[in-house]
Write a protein that holds these residues in place. Structure first.
Motif, mmCIF file in Angstrom:
data_model
loop_
_atom_site.group_PDB
_atom_site.id
_atom_site.type_symbol
_atom_site.label_atom_id
_atom_site.label_comp_id
_atom_site.label_asym_id
_atom_site.label_seq_id
_atom_site.Cartn_x
_atom_site.Cartn_y
_atom_site.Cartn_z
ATOM 1 N N TRP A 16 1.318 10.036 3.562
ATOM 2 C CA TRP A 16 2.176 8.884 3.853
ATOM 3 C C TRP A 16 2.016 8.405 5.291
ATOM 4 C CZ3 TRP A 16 2.660 8.268 -0.907
ATOM 5 C CH2 TRP A 16 3.062 9.272 -1.783
ATOM 6 N N PHE B 197 5.487 4.149 1.317
ATOM 7 C CA PHE B 197 4.969 5.162 2.243
ATOM 8 C C PHE B 197 6.051 5.516 3.270
ATOM 9 C CE2 PHE B 197 0.092 4.284 1.909
ATOM 10 C CZ PHE B 197 0.147 4.641 0.574
ATOM 11 N N TYR C 227 -4.512 7.258 -0.320
ATOM 12 C CA TYR C 227 -3.426 7.895 0.413
ATOM 13 C C TYR C 227 -2.252 8.238 -0.505
ATOM 14 C CZ TYR C 227 -5.706 6.939 4.891
ATOM 15 O OH TYR C 227 -6.585 6.931 5.949
ATOM 16 N N SER C 228 -2.058 7.442 -1.549
ATOM 17 C CA SER C 228 -1.020 7.762 -2.535
ATOM 18 C C SER C 228 -1.370 9.049 -3.265
ATOM 19 C CB SER C 228 -0.866 6.611 -3.537
ATOM 20 O OG SER C 228 -0.492 5.410 -2.898
#
Length: 378
Positions: free
Chosen positions: A155, A181, A149-150
């Motif tokens: 986020w 996030f 997800y990074s």
């Protein structure tokens, strides 16, 4: 004669049992021998650089020995290290399709397959498998899905995952990732209040307090800026060099300079050389120049610091006009040396930089980069 037959019956039964057992043992031994032979044949193909034949040969053994999962996981890891991701993926996919795979082995295969997909750039496929693992409370899947997800800058997906499975986030690094996030989403959506949700995290984090203080400072709300940054510097004193100048300015704007000096005194036991320099500056405003020199000299004897030495040169030069010009020239050389040194360093992997990153470009850890310490640091 009949009595003799009765006597021989147990002997016959025992003989049949022994023979049957030996037959089963021989059968198992023969099967084991065949599997070993097939493994050897497959490995020989690989050693002879006939990779395609070797891989296909070993994969066929899955039908013969479904409990040899570890061998195939090891083989897939070998292919992954060699950059042959298509073969690693093929092995992991075949393993997942085995009907008799245990739950533990299924999760291991799914996790490894997700890692293959990430390396191959198939992020959506990796996400599907990682989500399944997270739903099954598999903690080993947190690092890869957080990194995923990074990388994707998703986020809100990361936040939703945390809010649905907050009980899994027990490590400081996982909490730091979630906190960032929230910060990234808040900055993107221009909703700073979103950062306040990080107070529910199990471990304290750095960036939300920093960003909230920065937002308040830019809005000239110095009371809030002091509130957030004071909380931050009290819990994470090593972060002071990032915002100490703005924090001092906030106190000055509210005519609370003395309270700032009191805060500096509180931070002296656990602060670095920058905190000591701020204390010396407070002594100078009171006209206590010699006390400042003595304090800094004693501090440098215990903990040498190039930045502290530079400030000491300035103090000594200002206290003696005859050597002021000489010490000023020496200080220029020291300042030139300091300018070549990185201001920040990752506490996890050692990556150095002149720029503050919230996620380390090298090891991908969140909030691991901090102002540098030691002889050249703060």
């Amino acid at each position: 004669m009949i009595e003799l037959l009765f006597l021989l019956l147990p002997v016959a039964a025992a003989y049949g049992y022994v023979m049957g057992k030996n037959s089963a043992k021989n059968q198992a031994h023969e099967q084991s021998r065949q599997i070993t032979s097939q493994y050897s044949k497959g490995l020989k193909f690989l050693l002879d650089r006939e990779e395609d034949q070797g891989l296909e040969h070993l994969i066929q053994l899955l039908e013969v020995s479904a409990d040899s999962v570890e061998h195939y996981l090891t083989l897939a890891t070998l292919f992954r290290k060699r950059g042959e991701l298509d073969r690693a993926i093929k092995i992991h996919e075949l393993l997942l399709n085995q009907p008799n795979l245990s739950d533990v082995n299924t999760e291991s295969c799914r996790l490894e397959l997700a890692k293959d997909y990430i390396l191959a750039g198939l992020l959506d496929s990796a996400e599907e498998h990682l989500i399944v693992l997270v739903k099954n409370a598999n903690k080993e899947s947190l690092d890869p899905i957080i990194n995923l997800y990074s990388q994707m800058r998703e986020w809100h997906k990361g936040i939703s995952m945390y809010e649905a499975h907050s009980d899994l986030f027990t490590k400081p690094q996982h909490c730091a990732a979630v906190a960032n996030f929230y910060c990234e989403a808040a900055l993107a959506d221009k909703t700073p209040k979103l950062m306040e949700k990080t107070s529910a995290l199990e471990h304290k984090t750095i960036r939300p307090l920093y960003e909230l203080g920065k937002d308040a400072f830019e809005q000239h709300d110095y009371v809030k800026a002091i509130y957030y940054w004071r909380k931050l510097v009290s819990s994470f004193t090593h972060t002071a060099p990032i915002y100490i100048a703005q924090l001092e300015e906030s106190y000055t704007q509210l005519n609370l300079t003395e309270q700032f000096n009191e805060l500096i005194i509180e931070l002296l036991p656990k602060g670095g050389v920058l905190i000591r320099i701020k204390h010396c500056q407070a002594l100078l405003t009171k006209g206590e120049q010699q006390q400042a020199i003595d304090f800094l000299t004693d501090s440098l004897k215990r903990e040498p610091s190039i930045r502290g030495f530079s400030f000491l040169l300035q103090l000594l030069g200002n206290s003696n006009n005859r050597i002021h010009a000489v010490l000023a020239e020496v200080d220029k050389l020291v300042q030139s040396y300091i300018a070549t040194k990185p201001e920040y360093q990752c506490r996890h992997c050692g990556f150095t930089s002149h720029t503050l990153y919230w996620i380390c470009p090298s090891c991908k850890h969140w909030e691991s980069i901090a102002p540098s310490k030691g002889l050249d640091g703060y």
